[in-house]
Design an enzyme around this catalytic site. Structure first.
Site, PDB file in Angstrom:
ATOM      1  N   LYS A 156      32.466  41.621   0.011  1.00 29.82           N
ATOM      2  CA  LYS A 156      32.124  42.627   1.013  1.00 29.82           C
ATOM      3  C   LYS A 156      30.995  43.547   0.533  1.00 29.82           C
ATOM      4  O   LYS A 156      30.165  43.993   1.332  1.00 29.82           O
ATOM      5  CB  LYS A 156      33.365  43.429   1.381  1.00 29.82           C
ATOM      6  CG  LYS A 156      34.411  42.634   2.163  1.00 29.82           C
ATOM      7  CD  LYS A 156      33.856  42.054   3.446  1.00 29.82           C
ATOM      8  CE  LYS A 156      34.939  41.522   4.359  1.00 29.82           C
ATOM      9  NZ  LYS A 156      34.385  40.947   5.622  1.00 29.82           N
ATOM     10  N   TYR A 207      37.484  39.766  -2.962  1.00 30.49           N
ATOM     11  CA  TYR A 207      37.214  40.265  -1.611  1.00 30.49           C
ATOM     12  C   TYR A 207      36.236  41.441  -1.655  1.00 30.49           C
ATOM     13  O   TYR A 207      35.268  41.500  -0.898  1.00 30.49           O
ATOM     14  CB  TYR A 207      38.527  40.683  -0.964  1.00 30.49           C
ATOM     15  CG  TYR A 207      38.413  41.232   0.438  1.00 30.49           C
ATOM     16  CD1 TYR A 207      38.376  40.387   1.536  1.00 30.49           C
ATOM     17  CD2 TYR A 207      38.371  42.608   0.660  1.00 30.49           C
ATOM     18  CE1 TYR A 207      38.287  40.893   2.827  1.00 30.49           C
ATOM     19  CE2 TYR A 207      38.286  43.125   1.942  1.00 30.49           C
ATOM     20  CZ  TYR A 207      38.241  42.266   3.027  1.00 30.49           C
ATOM     21  OH  TYR A 207      38.150  42.770   4.307  1.00 30.49           O
ATOM     22  N   ASP A 220      32.618  25.695  10.343  1.00 33.49           N
ATOM     23  CA  ASP A 220      32.969  26.453   9.140  1.00 33.49           C
ATOM     24  C   ASP A 220      31.706  27.136   8.640  1.00 33.49           C
ATOM     25  O   ASP A 220      30.741  26.471   8.246  1.00 33.49           O
ATOM     26  CB  ASP A 220      33.522  25.499   8.076  1.00 33.49           C
ATOM     27  CG  ASP A 220      34.024  26.212   6.825  1.00 33.49           C
ATOM     28  OD1 ASP A 220      33.582  27.352   6.556  1.00 33.49           O
ATOM     29  OD2 ASP A 220      34.838  25.619   6.093  1.00 33.49           O
ATOM     30  N   GLY A 235      34.335  33.723  13.481  1.00 38.05           N
ATOM     31  CA  GLY A 235      35.706  34.101  13.165  1.00 38.05           C
ATOM     32  C   GLY A 235      36.359  34.893  14.269  1.00 38.05           C
ATOM     33  O   GLY A 235      37.124  35.823  14.024  1.00 38.05           O
ATOM     34  N   ALA A 236      36.072  34.517  15.519  1.00 41.10           N
ATOM     35  CA  ALA A 236      36.510  35.324  16.668  1.00 41.10           C
ATOM     36  C   ALA A 236      37.720  34.753  17.371  1.00 41.10           C
ATOM     37  O   ALA A 236      38.059  35.187  18.469  1.00 41.10           O
ATOM     38  CB  ALA A 236      35.357  35.490  17.658  1.00 41.10           C
TER      39      ALA A 236
END
Length: 253
Positions: free
Chosen positions: A164, A160, A67, A17-18
Protein backbone atom coordinates in the site's frame (compact mmCIF):
# COMPACT_ATOMS: atom_id res chain seq x y z
CA UNK A 1 -30.33 5.14 -7.61
CA UNK A 2 -30.78 7.75 -4.88
CA UNK A 3 -28.71 10.63 -6.25
CA UNK A 4 -29.76 13.17 -8.86
CA UNK A 5 -26.13 13.99 -9.62
CA UNK A 6 -25.11 12.78 -13.07
CA UNK A 7 -21.73 14.45 -13.49
CA UNK A 8 -20.18 11.26 -14.83
CA UNK A 9 -22.73 10.68 -17.59
CA UNK A 10 -21.25 9.04 -20.70
CA UNK A 11 -17.97 8.22 -18.91
CA UNK A 12 -16.48 4.74 -19.20
CA UNK A 13 -15.10 3.59 -15.84
CA UNK A 14 -13.18 0.42 -15.01
CA UNK A 15 -13.14 -0.67 -11.37
CA UNK A 16 -10.91 -3.61 -10.50
CA UNK A 17 -11.75 -6.00 -7.69
CA UNK A 18 -15.33 -4.73 -7.76
CA UNK A 19 -17.16 -7.99 -7.26
CA UNK A 20 -17.54 -7.27 -3.55
CA UNK A 21 -16.53 -4.93 -0.73
CA UNK A 22 -15.22 -1.44 -1.38
CA UNK A 23 -14.88 -2.10 -5.09
CA UNK A 24 -18.55 -2.94 -5.43
CA UNK A 25 -19.49 0.20 -3.50
CA UNK A 26 -17.22 2.33 -5.69
CA UNK A 27 -18.73 0.84 -8.83
CA UNK A 28 -22.26 1.50 -7.53
CA UNK A 29 -21.57 5.15 -6.73
CA UNK A 30 -19.91 5.80 -10.09
CA UNK A 31 -22.87 4.21 -11.86
CA UNK A 32 -25.20 6.32 -9.74
CA UNK A 33 -23.37 9.40 -11.00
CA UNK A 34 -23.96 8.32 -14.60
CA UNK A 35 -20.87 6.33 -15.62
CA UNK A 36 -20.98 3.05 -17.49
CA UNK A 37 -19.00 0.89 -15.08
CA UNK A 38 -16.99 -2.11 -16.18
CA UNK A 39 -16.82 -4.35 -13.12
CA UNK A 40 -13.73 -6.52 -12.82
CA UNK A 41 -13.03 -9.48 -10.60
CA UNK A 42 -10.78 -12.52 -10.88
CA UNK A 43 -13.81 -14.68 -11.61
CA UNK A 44 -16.88 -13.68 -13.57
CA UNK A 45 -19.58 -14.67 -11.07
CA UNK A 46 -19.02 -11.95 -8.42
CA UNK A 47 -18.54 -9.35 -11.15
CA UNK A 48 -21.85 -10.35 -12.73
CA UNK A 49 -23.57 -10.22 -9.33
CA UNK A 50 -22.35 -6.63 -8.87
CA UNK A 51 -23.51 -5.73 -12.38
CA UNK A 52 -26.96 -7.15 -11.66
CA UNK A 53 -27.23 -4.99 -8.53
CA UNK A 54 -26.12 -1.86 -10.39
CA UNK A 55 -28.54 -2.46 -13.25
CA UNK A 56 -31.31 -3.12 -10.75
CA UNK A 57 -30.68 0.35 -9.36
CA UNK A 58 -30.92 1.90 -12.81
CA UNK A 59 -27.21 2.10 -13.60
CA UNK A 60 -25.16 0.94 -16.56
CA UNK A 61 -22.58 -1.77 -16.02
CA UNK A 62 -20.89 -4.77 -17.58
CA UNK A 63 -18.64 -7.50 -16.19
CA UNK A 64 -15.17 -8.69 -17.12
CA UNK A 65 -12.89 -11.23 -15.46
CA UNK A 66 -9.11 -11.01 -15.29
CA UNK A 67 -6.34 -11.25 -12.71
CA UNK A 68 -4.69 -7.85 -12.34
CA UNK A 69 -1.38 -9.47 -11.37
CA UNK A 70 -1.14 -11.22 -14.75
CA UNK A 71 0.20 -8.77 -17.32
CA UNK A 72 -0.99 -10.67 -20.38
CA UNK A 73 -4.51 -11.02 -18.95
CA UNK A 74 -4.64 -7.29 -18.22
CA UNK A 75 -3.42 -6.35 -21.70
CA UNK A 76 -5.95 -8.63 -23.35
CA UNK A 77 -8.82 -7.41 -21.17
CA UNK A 78 -8.16 -3.73 -21.75
CA UNK A 79 -7.72 -4.44 -25.44
CA UNK A 80 -11.28 -5.80 -25.45
CA UNK A 81 -12.59 -2.88 -23.41
CA UNK A 82 -11.01 -0.31 -25.71
CA UNK A 83 -12.23 -2.14 -28.81
CA UNK A 84 -15.80 -2.23 -27.49
CA UNK A 85 -16.07 1.18 -25.82
CA UNK A 86 -13.40 3.19 -27.63
CA UNK A 87 -11.87 4.62 -24.48
CA UNK A 88 -11.46 4.38 -20.72
CA UNK A 89 -12.20 7.68 -19.00
CA UNK A 90 -11.78 6.45 -15.43
CA UNK A 91 -9.64 3.71 -13.93
CA UNK A 92 -10.01 2.70 -10.28
CA UNK A 93 -7.29 0.30 -9.11
CA UNK A 94 -9.01 -1.33 -6.17
CA UNK A 95 -8.21 -5.05 -6.51
CA UNK A 96 -6.54 -6.42 -3.41
CA UNK A 97 -6.36 -9.12 -0.80
CA UNK A 98 -6.03 -9.18 2.98
CA UNK A 99 -3.79 -11.37 5.09
CA UNK A 100 -3.73 -10.59 8.80
CA UNK A 101 -0.45 -12.15 9.94
CA UNK A 102 2.49 -10.95 12.08
CA UNK A 103 5.87 -10.39 10.47
CA UNK A 104 7.46 -13.77 11.35
CA UNK A 105 4.62 -15.57 9.57
CA UNK A 106 5.05 -13.75 6.26
CA UNK A 107 6.52 -16.23 3.81
CA UNK A 108 8.19 -15.33 0.55
CA UNK A 109 5.13 -16.63 -1.27
CA UNK A 110 2.79 -14.45 0.81
CA UNK A 111 5.02 -11.42 0.19
CA UNK A 112 5.12 -11.96 -3.58
CA UNK A 113 1.38 -12.56 -3.89
CA UNK A 114 0.53 -9.43 -1.88
CA UNK A 115 2.75 -7.16 -3.95
CA UNK A 116 1.75 -8.81 -7.20
CA UNK A 117 -1.94 -8.12 -6.68
CA UNK A 118 -1.81 -4.68 -5.05
CA UNK A 119 1.24 -2.99 -6.53
CA UNK A 120 1.99 -4.84 -9.75
CA UNK A 121 -1.74 -5.05 -10.43
CA UNK A 122 -2.10 -1.28 -10.19
CA UNK A 123 0.95 -0.81 -12.41
CA UNK A 124 -0.37 -3.26 -15.00
CA UNK A 125 -3.73 -1.52 -15.29
CA UNK A 126 -2.20 1.96 -15.42
CA UNK A 127 0.09 0.82 -18.23
CA UNK A 128 -2.88 -0.64 -20.08
CA UNK A 129 -4.86 2.64 -20.20
CA UNK A 130 -2.11 5.25 -20.28
CA UNK A 131 -1.44 5.35 -24.02
CA UNK A 132 -5.09 5.87 -24.92
CA UNK A 133 -5.54 8.50 -22.20
CA UNK A 134 -2.45 10.35 -23.43
CA UNK A 135 -3.73 10.30 -26.99
CA UNK A 136 -7.03 11.84 -25.87
CA UNK A 137 -5.37 14.15 -23.31
CA UNK A 138 -7.97 13.13 -20.79
CA UNK A 139 -8.29 10.62 -17.98
CA UNK A 140 -8.76 9.99 -14.28
CA UNK A 141 -6.91 7.30 -12.32
CA UNK A 142 -7.49 6.59 -8.65
CA UNK A 143 -5.38 3.99 -6.85
CA UNK A 144 -6.73 2.53 -3.62
CA UNK A 145 -3.99 2.49 -0.98
CA UNK A 146 -4.63 2.22 2.78
CA UNK A 147 -4.07 4.01 6.04
CA UNK A 148 -1.50 1.25 6.61
CA UNK A 149 0.54 2.63 3.70
CA UNK A 150 0.85 5.97 5.50
CA UNK A 151 1.02 4.97 9.16
CA UNK A 152 2.19 1.40 9.14
CA UNK A 153 -0.12 -1.24 10.53
CA UNK A 154 -0.12 -1.87 14.27
CA UNK A 155 -1.59 -5.34 13.67
CA UNK A 156 1.42 -6.39 11.61
CA UNK A 157 0.89 -7.14 7.94
CA UNK A 158 4.21 -5.77 6.74
CA UNK A 159 3.62 -7.16 3.26
CA UNK A 160 0.25 -5.41 3.00
CA UNK A 161 1.70 -2.18 4.40
CA UNK A 162 4.62 -2.27 1.95
CA UNK A 163 2.30 -2.84 -1.01
CA UNK A 164 0.00 0.00 0.00
CA UNK A 165 2.93 2.37 0.61
CA UNK A 166 4.22 1.41 -2.81
CA UNK A 167 0.88 2.40 -4.35
CA UNK A 168 1.29 5.89 -2.88
CA UNK A 169 4.73 6.16 -4.45
CA UNK A 170 3.42 4.87 -7.78
CA UNK A 171 0.62 7.43 -7.65
CA UNK A 172 2.99 10.35 -7.13
CA UNK A 173 5.41 9.24 -9.82
CA UNK A 174 2.72 8.58 -12.41
CA UNK A 175 0.96 11.83 -11.55
CA UNK A 176 4.12 13.78 -12.35
CA UNK A 177 4.41 12.03 -15.69
CA UNK A 178 0.73 12.18 -16.63
CA UNK A 179 -0.21 15.72 -15.54
CA UNK A 180 1.05 17.38 -18.76
CA UNK A 181 -1.36 15.13 -20.66
CA UNK A 182 -4.29 16.33 -18.51
CA UNK A 183 -4.55 12.98 -16.74
CA UNK A 184 -5.30 13.21 -13.04
CA UNK A 185 -3.69 10.45 -10.97
CA UNK A 186 -4.54 10.33 -7.27
CA UNK A 187 -4.99 7.80 -4.48
CA UNK A 188 -7.26 7.15 -1.54
CA UNK A 189 -6.07 5.70 1.77
CA UNK A 190 -9.07 4.07 3.48
CA UNK A 191 -9.10 3.12 7.12
CA UNK A 192 -11.15 0.19 8.36
CA UNK A 193 -14.48 -0.33 6.59
CA UNK A 194 -17.35 -2.72 7.10
CA UNK A 195 -16.66 -5.21 4.30
CA UNK A 196 -16.06 -8.92 3.85
CA UNK A 197 -12.37 -8.26 4.56
CA UNK A 198 -13.02 -6.98 8.09
CA UNK A 199 -15.27 -9.96 8.74
CA UNK A 200 -12.09 -12.09 8.59
CA UNK A 201 -10.68 -10.25 11.61
CA UNK A 202 -11.14 -11.67 15.09
CA UNK A 203 -13.59 -9.89 17.37
CA UNK A 204 -10.74 -8.75 19.64
CA UNK A 205 -8.74 -7.40 16.71
CA UNK A 206 -11.75 -5.54 15.34
CA UNK A 207 -12.60 -4.06 18.75
CA UNK A 208 -9.00 -2.92 19.25
CA UNK A 209 -8.97 -1.30 15.84
CA UNK A 210 -12.30 0.51 16.34
CA UNK A 211 -11.05 1.82 19.70
CA UNK A 212 -8.33 3.69 17.79
CA UNK A 213 -10.80 5.40 15.43
CA UNK A 214 -11.91 8.82 16.75
CA UNK A 215 -15.19 8.54 14.83
CA UNK A 216 -15.91 5.42 16.90
CA UNK A 217 -17.11 3.25 14.05
CA UNK A 218 -16.14 1.41 10.91
CA UNK A 219 -16.49 3.29 7.65
CA UNK A 220 -19.41 2.65 5.35
CA UNK A 221 -18.32 1.42 1.89
CA UNK A 222 -20.33 4.09 0.09
CA UNK A 223 -18.19 6.72 1.84
CA UNK A 224 -15.20 5.51 -0.16
CA UNK A 225 -17.34 5.50 -3.29
CA UNK A 226 -18.19 9.17 -2.79
CA UNK A 227 -14.55 10.08 -2.22
CA UNK A 228 -13.61 8.32 -5.46
CA UNK A 229 -16.46 10.06 -7.29
CA UNK A 230 -15.06 13.42 -6.17
CA UNK A 231 -11.54 12.65 -7.37
CA UNK A 232 -12.76 11.60 -10.83
CA UNK A 233 -15.08 14.57 -11.20
CA UNK A 234 -14.33 17.97 -12.74
CA UNK A 235 -14.33 19.37 -9.20
CA UNK A 236 -10.92 17.70 -8.72
CA UNK A 237 -9.42 18.81 -12.03
CA UNK A 238 -6.48 20.60 -10.33
CA UNK A 239 -5.59 17.78 -7.94
CA UNK A 240 -2.61 15.63 -8.93
CA UNK A 241 -0.63 13.05 -6.98
CA UNK A 242 -2.54 13.38 -3.72
CA UNK A 243 -3.52 10.59 -1.34
CA UNK A 244 -6.84 11.37 0.31
CA UNK A 245 -7.26 9.86 3.77
CA UNK A 246 -10.74 8.51 4.51
CA UNK A 247 -10.34 6.84 7.87
CA UNK A 248 -12.60 8.33 10.55
CA UNK A 249 -9.67 10.31 11.98
CA UNK A 250 -7.52 7.27 12.76
CA UNK A 251 -4.56 8.88 10.97
CA UNK A 252 -4.19 12.55 10.20
CA UNK A 253 -1.49 13.91 7.90
Amino acid sequence: MTSNRRELSDKIAVVTGAGRGLGRAIASVLAERGAHVIVNDRSLEPAEEAVEIIRGQGGQASAIAFDVSQTTEVEAAFGRILAEHGRVDILINNAGIGDFVPFPEITSEKWDRMLDIHLKGSFNCCQAVLASMKARKSGKIVNISSVAGKRGDFIGNAHYTAAKAGIIGLTKSLALYAAPFEINVNAIAPGLFATELTSEMSADMKATTISRIPAGRLGRPEEIGRAVAFLVSDDASYIFGETLSVNGGSYMD
